[in-house]
Scaffold this active site. Structure first.
Site, PDB file in Angstrom:
ATOM      1  N   ASP A 114       0.886  -1.160   0.000  1.00 58.65           N
ATOM      2  CA  ASP A 114       0.000   0.000   0.000  1.00 58.65           C
ATOM      3  C   ASP A 114       0.926   1.212   0.000  1.00 58.65           C
ATOM      4  O   ASP A 114       1.423   1.615   1.052  1.00 58.65           O
ATOM      5  CB  ASP A 114      -0.898  -0.018   1.241  1.00 58.65           C
ATOM      6  CG  ASP A 114      -1.859   1.151   1.256  1.00 58.65           C
ATOM      7  OD1 ASP A 114      -2.354   1.548   0.184  1.00 58.65           O
ATOM      8  OD2 ASP A 114      -2.110   1.686   2.358  1.00 58.65           O
ATOM      9  N   GLU A 157      -1.064  -1.251  -4.886  1.00 61.40           N
ATOM     10  CA  GLU A 157      -2.284  -0.488  -5.117  1.00 61.40           C
ATOM     11  C   GLU A 157      -2.061   0.478  -6.273  1.00 61.40           C
ATOM     12  O   GLU A 157      -1.084   1.226  -6.286  1.00 61.40           O
ATOM     13  CB  GLU A 157      -2.690   0.288  -3.865  1.00 61.40           C
ATOM     14  CG  GLU A 157      -4.003   1.021  -4.047  1.00 61.40           C
ATOM     15  CD  GLU A 157      -4.481   1.668  -2.768  1.00 61.40           C
ATOM     16  OE1 GLU A 157      -5.175   1.006  -1.994  1.00 61.40           O
ATOM     17  OE2 GLU A 157      -4.131   2.838  -2.548  1.00 61.40           O
ATOM     18  N   ASP A 175      -2.768   1.194   6.902  1.00 60.34           N
ATOM     19  CA  ASP A 175      -1.916   0.928   5.733  1.00 60.34           C
ATOM     20  C   ASP A 175      -1.441  -0.526   5.729  1.00 60.34           C
ATOM     21  O   ASP A 175      -1.314  -1.143   4.677  1.00 60.34           O
ATOM     22  CB  ASP A 175      -0.692   1.859   5.734  1.00 60.34           C
ATOM     23  CG  ASP A 175      -1.073   3.310   5.902  1.00 60.34           C
ATOM     24  OD1 ASP A 175      -1.377   3.955   4.899  1.00 60.34           O
ATOM     25  OD2 ASP A 175      -1.091   3.775   7.060  1.00 60.34           O
TER      26      ASP A 175
END
Length: 179
Positions: free
Chosen positions: A7, A68, A141
């Site tokens: 992330d 991501e 996160d």
């Protein structure tokens, strides 16, 4: 299949490693956050992210990296930092010959919770449940990184079949034109 989920972020870059196959219980191998000081020079922050991701790759030896996909935000400064951290993760994987998959936030949420509009708490709760953890990983996160890895494990078989079908179609289409 062992997947490192990333992330991306400059201040907090979530990382999580999940192992398993679609349709079977998954196992969390590790989860954490690579942090950089907000007041540090950008080049040093990117170097710290790179060193952190390299350390995770050395320790956990992933077969795939799921990152991501950066999406448009109103704050250009935030999206730039996220994009730069994302590029660092992809570079680390490419350097090692590890395949990289990009997943959108809504794709990850839909895979893990059943809806692409889930909030962070819902994602954290489902990650906790799916990986049989005692509590949601913190910060968010870290949970998001695990969700990325889970998404990839569950979606990779279907994506591979789709890519193979497209490749077969391209070969047949080419043969049809040369005949």
């Amino acid at each position: 299949m062992r997947v490192l989920g990333v992330d991306p972020g400059l201040t907090r870059c979530g990382v999580g490693v999940v192992e398993g196959v679609a349709g079977r219980p998954l196992t969390m191998i590790g989860v954490g956050v690579v942090r950089t000081p907000v007041d540090a020079d950008l080049s040093h922050r990117l170097l710290a992210v790179e060193q952190g991701i390299e350390q995770w790759m050395d320790e956990h030896r992933p077969e795939f990296v799921a990152v991501e996909r950066v999406f448009s935000q109103h704050n250009v400064r935030t999206v730039m930092g996220t994009a730069q951290a994302s590029a660092v993760a992809m570079l680390c994987a490419a350097r090692r010959g590890i395949p990289v998959a990009l997943h959108t936030p809504s794709e990850v949420k839909a895979a893990v919770t059943g809806t692409g509009r889930a909030d962070k708490a819902q994602v954290g709760a489902m990650v906790t449940r799916l990986l049989r953890l005692a509590a949601p990983p913190r910060p968010a996160d870290a949970a998001d990184a695990l969700a990325l890895a889970i998404c990839h494990i569950w979606r990779a078989p279907a994506q591979n079949r789709l890519q193979q079908a497209v490749a077969r179609h391209a070969v047949h289409a080419t043969k049809g034109r040369t005949a």
